[in-house]
Every structure is written in structure tokens, then in C-alpha cells.
Design a protein around this motif. Structure first.
Motif, PDB file in Angstrom:
ATOM      1  N   ASP A  70       0.814  -1.220   0.000  1.00  0.00           N
ATOM      2  CA  ASP A  70       0.000   0.000   0.000  1.00  0.00           C
ATOM      3  C   ASP A  70       0.845   1.266   0.000  1.00  0.00           C
ATOM      4  OD1 ASP A  70       0.985  -0.114   2.556  1.00  0.00           O
ATOM      5  OD2 ASP A  70      -0.950   0.069   3.559  1.00  0.00           O
ATOM      6  N   ASP A  71       2.162   1.116   0.254  1.00  0.00           N
ATOM      7  CA  ASP A  71       3.056   2.270   0.249  1.00  0.00           C
ATOM      8  C   ASP A  71       3.793   2.407  -1.079  1.00  0.00           C
ATOM      9  OD1 ASP A  71       4.629   0.001   0.468  1.00  0.00           O
ATOM     10  OD2 ASP A  71       6.062   0.907   1.851  1.00  0.00           O
ATOM     11  N   PHE A  72       3.264   1.756  -2.110  1.00  0.00           N
ATOM     12  CA  PHE A  72       3.939   1.695  -3.406  1.00  0.00           C
ATOM     13  C   PHE A  72       3.219   2.598  -4.401  1.00  0.00           C
ATOM     14  CE2 PHE A  72       4.642  -0.728  -7.497  1.00  0.00           C
ATOM     15  CZ  PHE A  72       5.998  -0.460  -7.587  1.00  0.00           C
ATOM     16  N   PRO A  73       3.893   3.610  -4.975  1.00  0.00           N
ATOM     17  CA  PRO A  73       3.222   4.524  -5.913  1.00  0.00           C
ATOM     18  C   PRO A  73       2.936   3.868  -7.260  1.00  0.00           C
ATOM     19  CG  PRO A  73       5.542   5.121  -5.686  1.00  0.00           C
ATOM     20  CD  PRO A  73       5.282   4.035  -4.693  1.00  0.00           C
ATOM     21  N   VAL A  74       1.715   4.075  -7.749  1.00  0.00           N
ATOM     22  CA  VAL A  74       1.278   3.519  -9.032  1.00  0.00           C
ATOM     23  C   VAL A  74       0.766   4.661  -9.903  1.00  0.00           C
ATOM     24  CG1 VAL A  74      -0.397   2.028 -10.191  1.00  0.00           C
ATOM     25  CG2 VAL A  74       0.689   1.266  -8.057  1.00  0.00           C
ATOM     26  N   LEU A  75       1.299   4.742 -11.128  1.00  0.00           N
ATOM     27  CA  LEU A  75       0.893   5.760 -12.090  1.00  0.00           C
ATOM     28  C   LEU A  75       0.295   5.056 -13.299  1.00  0.00           C
ATOM     29  CD1 LEU A  75       2.983   8.860 -13.122  1.00  0.00           C
ATOM     30  CD2 LEU A  75       1.704   7.575 -14.812  1.00  0.00           C
ATOM     31  N   MET A  76      -0.938   5.416 -13.644  1.00  0.00           N
ATOM     32  CA  MET A  76      -1.629   4.808 -14.779  1.00  0.00           C
ATOM     33  C   MET A  76      -1.423   5.642 -16.042  1.00  0.00           C
ATOM     34  SD  MET A  76      -2.953   2.205 -13.245  1.00  0.00           S
ATOM     35  CE  MET A  76      -3.760   1.574 -14.729  1.00  0.00           C
ATOM     36  N   LEU A  77      -1.194   4.946 -17.169  1.00  0.00           N
ATOM     37  CA  LEU A  77      -1.146   5.581 -18.487  1.00  0.00           C
ATOM     38  C   LEU A  77      -2.296   5.028 -19.316  1.00  0.00           C
ATOM     39  CD1 LEU A  77       2.629   5.360 -19.502  1.00  0.00           C
ATOM     40  CD2 LEU A  77       1.423   7.334 -18.588  1.00  0.00           C
ATOM     41  N   SER A  78      -3.020   5.889 -20.009  1.00  0.00           N
ATOM     42  CA  SER A  78      -4.139   5.400 -20.795  1.00  0.00           C
ATOM     43  C   SER A  78      -4.547   6.380 -21.878  1.00  0.00           C
ATOM     44  CB  SER A  78      -5.353   5.128 -19.888  1.00  0.00           C
ATOM     45  OG  SER A  78      -6.456   4.691 -20.652  1.00  0.00           O
ATOM     46  N   ALA A  79      -5.024   5.805 -22.991  1.00  0.00           N
ATOM     47  CA  ALA A  79      -5.611   6.626 -24.049  1.00  0.00           C
ATOM     48  C   ALA A  79      -7.062   6.950 -23.720  1.00  0.00           C
ATOM     49  CB  ALA A  79      -5.524   5.894 -25.384  1.00  0.00           C
ATOM     50  N   ARG A  80      -7.593   6.314 -22.681  1.00  0.00           N
ATOM     51  CA  ARG A  80      -8.970   6.575 -22.275  1.00  0.00           C
ATOM     52  C   ARG A  80      -9.049   7.922 -21.562  1.00  0.00           C
ATOM     53  NH1 ARG A  80     -10.961   0.947 -19.401  1.00  0.00           N
ATOM     54  NH2 ARG A  80     -10.541  -0.502 -21.121  1.00  0.00           N
ATOM     55  N   THR A  81      -9.874   8.800 -22.069  1.00  0.00           N
ATOM     56  CA  THR A  81      -9.984  10.139 -21.482  1.00  0.00           C
ATOM     57  C   THR A  81     -11.305  10.375 -20.775  1.00  0.00           C
ATOM     58  OG1 THR A  81     -10.831  11.002 -23.574  1.00  0.00           O
ATOM     59  CG2 THR A  81      -8.444  11.119 -23.228  1.00  0.00           C
ATOM     60  N   ALA A  82     -12.206   9.379 -20.810  1.00  0.00           N
ATOM     61  CA  ALA A  82     -13.506   9.542 -20.170  1.00  0.00           C
ATOM     62  C   ALA A  82     -13.348   9.728 -18.668  1.00  0.00           C
ATOM     63  CB  ALA A  82     -14.392   8.330 -20.452  1.00  0.00           C
ATOM     64  N   VAL A  83     -14.198  10.570 -18.097  1.00  0.00           N
ATOM     65  CA  VAL A  83     -14.134  10.836 -16.660  1.00  0.00           C
ATOM     66  C   VAL A  83     -14.288   9.545 -15.870  1.00  0.00           C
ATOM     67  CG1 VAL A  83     -15.285  11.991 -14.735  1.00  0.00           C
ATOM     68  CG2 VAL A  83     -14.963  13.194 -16.902  1.00  0.00           C
ATOM     69  N   GLU A  84     -15.167   8.639 -16.339  1.00  0.00           N
ATOM     70  CA  GLU A  84     -15.405   7.385 -15.620  1.00  0.00           C
ATOM     71  C   GLU A  84     -14.128   6.557 -15.514  1.00  0.00           C
ATOM     72  OE1 GLU A  84     -17.135   8.490 -18.167  1.00  0.00           O
ATOM     73  OE2 GLU A  84     -19.096   8.981 -17.283  1.00  0.00           O
ATOM     74  N   ASP A  85     -13.331   6.524 -16.607  1.00  0.00           N
ATOM     75  CA  ASP A  85     -12.080   5.766 -16.582  1.00  0.00           C
ATOM     76  C   ASP A  85     -11.083   6.396 -15.620  1.00  0.00           C
ATOM     77  OD1 ASP A  85     -12.727   3.740 -18.511  1.00  0.00           O
ATOM     78  OD2 ASP A  85     -12.555   5.272 -20.068  1.00  0.00           O
ATOM     79  N   LYS A  86     -10.985   7.717 -15.649  1.00  0.00           N
ATOM     80  CA  LYS A  86     -10.059   8.397 -14.738  1.00  0.00           C
ATOM     81  C   LYS A  86     -10.453   8.147 -13.293  1.00  0.00           C
ATOM     82  CE  LYS A  86      -8.744  12.137 -17.896  1.00  0.00           C
ATOM     83  NZ  LYS A  86      -8.690  13.591 -18.124  1.00  0.00           N
ATOM     84  N   LEU A  87     -11.740   8.209 -13.013  1.00  0.00           N
ATOM     85  CA  LEU A  87     -12.201   7.986 -11.643  1.00  0.00           C
ATOM     86  C   LEU A  87     -11.914   6.556 -11.187  1.00  0.00           C
ATOM     87  CD1 LEU A  87     -15.627   9.895 -11.640  1.00  0.00           C
ATOM     88  CD2 LEU A  87     -13.485  10.587 -10.539  1.00  0.00           C
ATOM     89  N   GLU A  88     -12.081   5.598 -12.107  1.00  0.00           N
ATOM     90  CA  GLU A  88     -11.765   4.217 -11.745  1.00  0.00           C
ATOM     91  C   GLU A  88     -10.283   4.067 -11.448  1.00  0.00           C
ATOM     92  OE1 GLU A  88     -12.087  -0.399 -13.377  1.00  0.00           O
ATOM     93  OE2 GLU A  88     -12.905   1.245 -14.588  1.00  0.00           O
ATOM     94  N   GLY A  89      -9.453   4.676 -12.302  1.00  0.00           N
ATOM     95  CA  GLY A  89      -8.011   4.599 -12.075  1.00  0.00           C
ATOM     96  C   GLY A  89      -7.595   5.255 -10.769  1.00  0.00           C
ATOM     97  N   LEU A  90      -8.144   6.428 -10.510  1.00  0.00           N
ATOM     98  CA  LEU A  90      -7.753   7.177  -9.314  1.00  0.00           C
ATOM     99  C   LEU A  90      -8.402   6.646  -8.043  1.00  0.00           C
ATOM    100  CD1 LEU A  90      -7.752  10.786 -10.814  1.00  0.00           C
ATOM    101  CD2 LEU A  90      -5.763   9.427 -10.122  1.00  0.00           C
ATOM    102  N   SER A  91      -9.272   5.647  -8.172  1.00  0.00           N
ATOM    103  CA  SER A  91      -9.849   5.044  -6.973  1.00  0.00           C
ATOM    104  C   SER A  91      -8.816   4.222  -6.211  1.00  0.00           C
ATOM    105  CB  SER A  91     -11.042   4.159  -7.342  1.00  0.00           C
ATOM    106  OG  SER A  91     -10.616   3.009  -8.072  1.00  0.00           O
ATOM    107  N   PHE A  92      -7.726   3.851  -6.901  1.00  0.00           N
ATOM    108  CA  PHE A  92      -6.661   3.088  -6.228  1.00  0.00           C
ATOM    109  C   PHE A  92      -5.268   3.613  -6.588  1.00  0.00           C
ATOM    110  CE2 PHE A  92      -7.118   1.156 -10.364  1.00  0.00           C
ATOM    111  CZ  PHE A  92      -5.825   0.887 -10.741  1.00  0.00           C
ATOM    112  N   ALA A  93      -5.106   4.123  -7.820  1.00  0.00           N
ATOM    113  CA  ALA A  93      -3.793   4.583  -8.267  1.00  0.00           C
ATOM    114  C   ALA A  93      -3.510   5.985  -7.731  1.00  0.00           C
ATOM    115  CB  ALA A  93      -3.715   4.575  -9.791  1.00  0.00           C
ATOM    116  N   ASP A  94      -2.244   6.399  -7.831  1.00  0.00           N
ATOM    117  CA  ASP A  94      -1.824   7.681  -7.264  1.00  0.00           C
ATOM    118  C   ASP A  94      -1.768   8.788  -8.301  1.00  0.00           C
ATOM    119  OD1 ASP A  94      -1.104   6.618  -4.498  1.00  0.00           O
ATOM    120  OD2 ASP A  94       0.028   5.309  -5.828  1.00  0.00           O
ATOM    121  N   ASP A  95      -1.813   8.424  -9.576  1.00  0.00           N
ATOM    122  CA  ASP A  95      -1.861   9.423 -10.642  1.00  0.00           C
ATOM    123  C   ASP A  95      -2.357   8.743 -11.907  1.00  0.00           C
ATOM    124  OD1 ASP A  95      -1.669  11.824 -11.937  1.00  0.00           O
ATOM    125  OD2 ASP A  95       0.494  12.083 -11.622  1.00  0.00           O
TER     126      ASP A  95
END
Length: 222
Positions: A70-95
């Protein structure tokens, strides 16, 4: 040296980004899927995950990483720009960074996350200096006097400490600290290193902490 676990299935993007990150002084382990990532997780400092991957997608892999560390930083990269995708990613990832992106922006976000997750304060002994790695506080061990660095001096020394024992080129230092491409002949870096040496070296004309590697760049040994 900062170790990045990078998971991306597209060969062209993966090879380009790995090369860019390695030129900036990072050590990169590049995988094309989440298979086998467990053996690299413990030794990595940060993960960069593409969302669209064969097998488990980046969201699932990222959640597994966070469950294990849980102390490990995770950064997501994606071509998906929809707000729903960003919210899903940021529900656990750090950026969450959308493609296409500029490599300088990615490098800046990596450094922000590394600073955020650097919780343990270690004290490095560099010749006559005691350096607290968390906030770069330093003091002369012989006199007990604290040494104050200005903004760019602080960033420059912090970059050296993050890449301890590694020979860094002028290009790597300039791009890592100023976030811009180095132009041959520019004296900015040289001037800042001179000022930094005047503050931290016993004898700035014969530096022992920031070594000059002739024809290449500089190094700080731990």
C-alpha cells in the motif's frame, strides 16, 4: 538509483519510453503483461501501468500491487480520457496520465510521487556531511552547522542523491532539474554546481562530494 516497473504491451511505445526514462537516470524493468510482475514488485520504487493489456488489464494489476504494497506509488497511463475511466483509475492509483503525453510531464509526475512516498528518513554520511534524505536537510558533521540550500541547489542535490553513485550527464541533470532540453554551451548547470560546491565542499576547488567525470558529467558517491 530509482527502479521503475513499467508494464506496456505496445512495443513501439514501450521501447521509446524505456529509452527516455533510462536516459533520465532511471532503471527500468519493462514487461508486456502483468504475468511475472510479482518477482519485480518488491525491488521496484514505482510502477507505471498501461490500462489496455493482454490478460489482466492495468486496473486489475494496479489493485493487486496496492494490495501487496500500500506504500507503493502507481501511475496509470491510458488513451482513455472519459471521466469514468479516470475515476476508476484514481480510486486506487496515485496518478493518471492520458496519452499522448510529453515525456517531461511524465518524469515530473514520477518525481512528485517518489517524494510523496518517501516516508523513511535516512541519514547519509557523505564525507563531512550528514544528509537527511527525506527533506535534504544537511549539516557539517565537524562543526554541527546546518547548511541551507536555495531552490535550484536543493533540487540539484536531491537529484544527485536520488541517483547516488551513478554518473550523470549534463543532459540528464539539466532535464531532470530544469525540465527542459539541455543546449550545448549553456552555463546554467555549471554555475549552479559551482555555487552548490561552495556550500557543501570543504575545498570547492578540489571537490570530494560532487565529482567531475571528465567528458561525461558528474557523480556523487554514497
Amino acid at each position: 538509483m530509482v527502479r521503475i516497473l513499467y508494464i506496456e504491451d505496445e512495443s513501439e511505445i514501450g521501447s521509446w519510453l524505456r529509452k527516455d526514462l533510462e536516459e533520465r537516470g532511471y532503471e527500468v524493468t519493462w514487461l508486456k503483461s502483468g504475468e511475472g510482475m510479482g518477482k519485480y514488485l518488491g525491488d521496484s520504487d514505482i510502477a507505471i501501468l498501461d490500462v489496455m493489456l493482454p490478460g489482466l488489464d492495468g486496473f486489475s494489476i494496479g489493485k493487486r500491487m496496492k494490495k501487496e504494497r500500500d506504500d507503493f506509488p502507481v501511475l496509470m497511463l491510458s488513451a482513455r480520457t472519459a471521466v469514468e475511466d479516470k475515476l476508476e483509475g484514481l480510486s486506487f492509483a496515485d496518478d493518471y496520465l492520458t496519452k499522448p503525453f510529453q515525456p517531461d510531464e511524465l518524469a515530473a509526475r514520477i518525481e512528485v510521487l517518489l517524494r510523496r512516498f518517501q516516508k523513511n528518513d535516512q541519514v547519509l554520511e557523505l564525507h563531512h556531511l550528514n544528509v537527511h534524505t527525506k527533506d535534504m536537510r544537511m549539516a557539517d558533521r565537524d562543526t554541527g552547522q546546518e547548511i541551507q540550500l536555495t531552490g535550484k541547489q536543493y533540487q540539484l542535490f536531491q537529484f544527485f542523491i536520488r541517483h547516488l553513485n551513478q554518473i550523470l550527464t549534463k543532459e540528464q541533470l539539466y532535464e531532470g532539474v530544469w525540465g527542459e532540453q539541455y543546449i550545448e554551451g549553456d552555463k546554467t548547470l555549471m554555475v549552479h554546481i559551482r555555487y552548490l560546491r561552495e556550500k557543501i565542499e570543504k575545498n570547492p576547488s578540489r571537490p570530494e562530494i560532487i565529482e567531475t567525470i571528465r567528458g561525461i558529467g558528474y557523480r556523487v558517491r554514497g
